[in-house]
Design a protein around this motif. Structure first.
Motif, PDB file in Angstrom:
ATOM      1  N   VAL A  45     -21.657 -23.193  19.095  1.00 11.40           N
ATOM      2  CA  VAL A  45     -22.585 -22.076  18.917  1.00 11.40           C
ATOM      3  C   VAL A  45     -22.256 -21.050  19.990  1.00 11.40           C
ATOM      4  CG1 VAL A  45     -25.011 -21.403  18.905  1.00 11.40           C
ATOM      5  CG2 VAL A  45     -24.345 -23.648  18.034  1.00 11.40           C
ATOM      6  N   PRO A  46     -22.166 -19.765  19.632  1.00 12.11           N
ATOM      7  CA  PRO A  46     -21.905 -18.756  20.673  1.00 12.11           C
ATOM      8  C   PRO A  46     -22.964 -18.809  21.778  1.00 12.11           C
ATOM      9  CG  PRO A  46     -21.648 -17.795  18.501  1.00 12.11           C
ATOM     10  CD  PRO A  46     -22.218 -19.173  18.298  1.00 12.11           C
ATOM     11  N   GLY A  67     -23.393 -26.909  21.410  1.00 10.83           N
ATOM     12  CA  GLY A  67     -22.494 -27.356  20.350  1.00 10.83           C
ATOM     13  C   GLY A  67     -23.239 -28.304  19.443  1.00 10.83           C
ATOM     14  N   LEU A  68     -22.828 -28.371  18.182  1.00 15.25           N
ATOM     15  CA  LEU A  68     -23.456 -29.267  17.212  1.00 15.25           C
ATOM     16  C   LEU A  68     -22.415 -30.236  16.673  1.00 15.25           C
ATOM     17  CD1 LEU A  68     -25.558 -26.638  15.259  1.00 15.25           C
ATOM     18  CD2 LEU A  68     -26.399 -28.321  16.881  1.00 15.25           C
ATOM     19  N   ASP A  69     -22.737 -31.522  16.725  1.00 16.06           N
ATOM     20  CA  ASP A  69     -21.869 -32.565  16.198  1.00 16.06           C
ATOM     21  C   ASP A  69     -22.445 -33.033  14.875  1.00 16.06           C
ATOM     22  OD1 ASP A  69     -20.052 -34.570  15.786  1.00 16.06           O
ATOM     23  OD2 ASP A  69     -20.805 -35.871  17.378  1.00 16.06           O
ATOM     24  N   ALA A  70     -21.691 -32.822  13.785  1.00 15.28           N
ATOM     25  CA  ALA A  70     -22.162 -33.185  12.453  1.00 15.28           C
ATOM     26  C   ALA A  70     -21.955 -34.659  12.148  1.00 15.28           C
ATOM     27  CB  ALA A  70     -21.459 -32.339  11.393  1.00 15.28           C
ATOM     28  N   GLN A  71     -21.327 -35.405  13.020  1.00 21.03           N
ATOM     29  CA  GLN A  71     -21.124 -36.848  12.905  1.00 21.03           C
ATOM     30  C   GLN A  71     -20.477 -37.234  11.576  1.00 21.03           C
ATOM     31  OE1 GLN A  71     -24.992 -38.413  13.802  1.00 21.03           O
ATOM     32  NE2 GLN A  71     -24.897 -37.715  15.910  1.00 21.03           N
ATOM     33  N   LYS A  72     -19.406 -36.515  11.239  1.00 20.12           N
ATOM     34  CA  LYS A  72     -18.568 -36.786  10.056  1.00 20.12           C
ATOM     35  C   LYS A  72     -19.329 -36.709   8.744  1.00 20.12           C
ATOM     36  CE  LYS A  72     -15.391 -39.416  12.809  1.00 20.12           C
ATOM     37  NZ  LYS A  72     -14.708 -40.635  13.068  1.00 20.12           N
ATOM     38  N   ASN A  73     -20.313 -35.824   8.662  1.00 20.44           N
ATOM     39  CA  ASN A  73     -21.096 -35.637   7.450  1.00 20.44           C
ATOM     40  C   ASN A  73     -20.794 -34.234   6.906  1.00 20.44           C
ATOM     41  OD1 ASN A  73     -23.082 -35.274   5.487  1.00 20.44           O
ATOM     42  ND2 ASN A  73     -24.629 -36.377   6.651  1.00 20.44           N
ATOM     43  N   GLU A  74     -20.074 -34.167   5.785  1.00 18.86           N
ATOM     44  CA  GLU A  74     -19.660 -32.882   5.211  1.00 18.86           C
ATOM     45  C   GLU A  74     -20.850 -32.017   4.809  1.00 18.86           C
ATOM     46  OE1 GLU A  74     -16.612 -31.552   4.925  1.00 18.86           O
ATOM     47  OE2 GLU A  74     -15.780 -33.272   5.978  1.00 18.86           O
ATOM     48  N   ALA A  90     -33.518 -19.538  16.161  1.00 18.26           N
ATOM     49  CA  ALA A  90     -34.430 -20.600  16.587  1.00 18.26           C
ATOM     50  C   ALA A  90     -34.149 -21.015  18.034  1.00 18.26           C
ATOM     51  CB  ALA A  90     -34.310 -21.805  15.656  1.00 18.26           C
ATOM     52  N   TYR A  91     -32.880 -21.122  18.385  1.00 18.30           N
ATOM     53  CA  TYR A  91     -32.519 -21.486  19.764  1.00 18.30           C
ATOM     54  C   TYR A  91     -32.980 -20.419  20.746  1.00 18.30           C
ATOM     55  CZ  TYR A  91     -29.364 -24.972  17.688  1.00 18.30           C
ATOM     56  OH  TYR A  91     -28.836 -26.019  16.986  1.00 18.30           O
ATOM     57  N   SER A  92     -32.761 -19.155  20.391  1.00 18.97           N
ATOM     58  CA  SER A  92     -33.176 -18.061  21.279  1.00 18.97           C
ATOM     59  C   SER A  92     -34.685 -18.066  21.490  1.00 18.97           C
ATOM     60  CB  SER A  92     -32.749 -16.714  20.705  1.00 18.97           C
ATOM     61  OG  SER A  92     -31.360 -16.627  20.657  1.00 18.97           O
ATOM     62  N   GLY A  93     -35.440 -18.299  20.423  1.00 17.65           N
ATOM     63  CA  GLY A  93     -36.900 -18.341  20.538  1.00 17.65           C
ATOM     64  C   GLY A  93     -37.387 -19.470  21.415  1.00 17.65           C
ATOM     65  N   ARG A  94     -36.823 -20.662  21.207  1.00 17.98           N
ATOM     66  CA  ARG A  94     -37.221 -21.819  22.022  1.00 17.98           C
ATOM     67  C   ARG A  94     -36.839 -21.634  23.488  1.00 17.98           C
ATOM     68  NH1 ARG A  94     -38.831 -26.722  18.924  1.00 17.98           N
ATOM     69  NH2 ARG A  94     -39.264 -25.826  16.891  1.00 17.98           N
ATOM     70  N   VAL A 132     -27.347 -32.212  18.886  1.00 21.77           N
ATOM     71  CA  VAL A 132     -27.197 -31.094  19.809  1.00 21.77           C
ATOM     72  C   VAL A 132     -26.521 -31.586  21.085  1.00 21.77           C
ATOM     73  CG1 VAL A 132     -28.432 -29.437  21.250  1.00 21.77           C
ATOM     74  CG2 VAL A 132     -29.178 -29.838  18.915  1.00 21.77           C
ATOM     75  N   LEU A 133     -25.468 -30.874  21.491  1.00 24.17           N
ATOM     76  CA  LEU A 133     -24.760 -31.182  22.728  1.00 24.17           C
ATOM     77  C   LEU A 133     -24.778 -29.934  23.604  1.00 24.17           C
ATOM     78  CD1 LEU A 133     -21.680 -32.904  21.089  1.00 24.17           C
ATOM     79  CD2 LEU A 133     -23.665 -34.022  22.084  1.00 24.17           C
ATOM     80  N   LEU A 134     -25.217 -30.087  24.835  1.00 23.72           N
ATOM     81  CA  LEU A 134     -25.270 -28.956  25.757  1.00 23.72           C
ATOM     82  C   LEU A 134     -23.959 -28.865  26.524  1.00 23.72           C
ATOM     83  CD1 LEU A 134     -28.815 -29.042  27.384  1.00 23.72           C
ATOM     84  CD2 LEU A 134     -28.019 -27.696  25.440  1.00 23.72           C
ATOM     85  N   GLY A 135     -23.524 -27.628  26.719  1.00 26.09           N
ATOM     86  CA  GLY A 135     -22.383 -27.351  27.588  1.00 26.09           C
ATOM     87  C   GLY A 135     -22.922 -26.972  28.947  1.00 26.09           C
ATOM     88  N   SER A 136     -22.503 -25.844  29.448  1.00 23.29           N
ATOM     89  CA  SER A 136     -23.006 -25.388  30.742  1.00 23.29           C
ATOM     90  C   SER A 136     -24.322 -24.663  30.579  1.00 23.29           C
ATOM     91  CB  SER A 136     -21.978 -24.490  31.419  1.00 23.29           C
ATOM     92  OG  SER A 136     -21.744 -23.345  30.646  1.00 23.29           O
ATOM     93  N   VAL A 137     -25.186 -24.824  31.566  1.00 28.03           N
ATOM     94  CA  VAL A 137     -26.485 -24.153  31.613  1.00 28.03           C
ATOM     95  C   VAL A 137     -26.540 -23.442  32.951  1.00 28.03           C
ATOM     96  CG1 VAL A 137     -28.973 -24.458  31.593  1.00 28.03           C
ATOM     97  CG2 VAL A 137     -27.545 -25.912  30.163  1.00 28.03           C
ATOM     98  N   LEU A 138     -26.793 -22.117  32.894  1.00 29.83           N
ATOM     99  CA  LEU A 138     -26.774 -21.313  34.104  1.00 29.83           C
ATOM    100  C   LEU A 138     -28.063 -20.526  34.220  1.00 29.83           C
ATOM    101  CD1 LEU A 138     -25.123 -20.133  36.506  1.00 29.83           C
ATOM    102  CD2 LEU A 138     -24.423 -18.330  34.932  1.00 29.83           C
ATOM    103  N   LEU A 139     -28.759 -20.680  35.355  1.00 31.35           N
ATOM    104  CA  LEU A 139     -29.950 -19.910  35.659  1.00 31.35           C
ATOM    105  C   LEU A 139     -29.603 -18.983  36.808  1.00 31.35           C
ATOM    106  CD1 LEU A 139     -32.976 -19.348  35.249  1.00 31.35           C
ATOM    107  CD2 LEU A 139     -33.439 -21.188  36.872  1.00 31.35           C
ATOM    108  N   ALA A 140     -29.614 -17.689  36.525  1.00 34.60           N
ATOM    109  CA  ALA A 140     -29.241 -16.719  37.558  1.00 34.60           C
ATOM    110  C   ALA A 140     -30.264 -15.609  37.617  1.00 34.60           C
ATOM    111  CB  ALA A 140     -27.866 -16.128  37.277  1.00 34.60           C
TER     112      ALA A 140
END
Length: 140
Positions: A45-46, A67-74, A90-94, A132-140
């Motif tokens: 996800v951007p 990032g989203l892992d679909a776990q091999k489900n087409e 939805a992500y931006s709102g949360r 849902v998999l998180l990458g980097s999280v930055l609070l600045a």
């Protein structure tokens, strides 16, 4: 060998050997497929950035890589690609709701963010199956 002869050899597609140094060929020239980061069933996800309260009354930012892992489900992979604008909204709102309570000295609760984004994902996709998999999280 002068420089122009060397460049002519390089432009002609020959592997140039000069003074014992061999120049490497690029992977794109050899036709090797590019590896998708995270695997075939992973969707990046951007970057999502929301505003927070910063130091001195100025605004700060909370940036999250998801990032989203679909776990091999087409079916889930197809739903993710079709629902990406709704997922980002939805992500931006949360994240904005969470970031409203942060101040410059706050610590980010990654477990809470993961739970919120997972709930948003399941709601938008109307099914479970995407993790849902998180990458980097930055609070600045």
């Amino acid at each position: 060998m002068n420089r122009r002869d060397f460049l002519r050899l390089q432009m002609g597609g020959f592997a140039a050997v000069s003074a014992g140094i061999m120049l490497p060929q690029t992977a794109a020239a050899s036709g090797a497929p590019k590896k998708k980061g995270g695997g075939a069933d992973f969707t990046q996800v951007p970057l999502i950035t929301v505003f927070t309260q910063g130091r001195g009354g100025k605004h700060g930012t909370l940036s999250v890589e998801v990032g989203l892992d679909a776990q091999k489900n087409e079916k889930v992979m197809d739903m993710i690609s079709k629902s990406m604008p709704r997922l980002r909204d939805a992500y931006s709102g949360r994240l904005q709701a969470y970031a409203a309570g942060l101040n410059p000295t706050s610590l980010v609760d990654l477990d809470y963010i993961t739970r919120e984004l997972q709930t948003a994902t399941d709601t938008v996709l109307r099914q479970k199956g995407a993790k849902v998999l998180l990458g980097s999280v930055l609070l600045a």
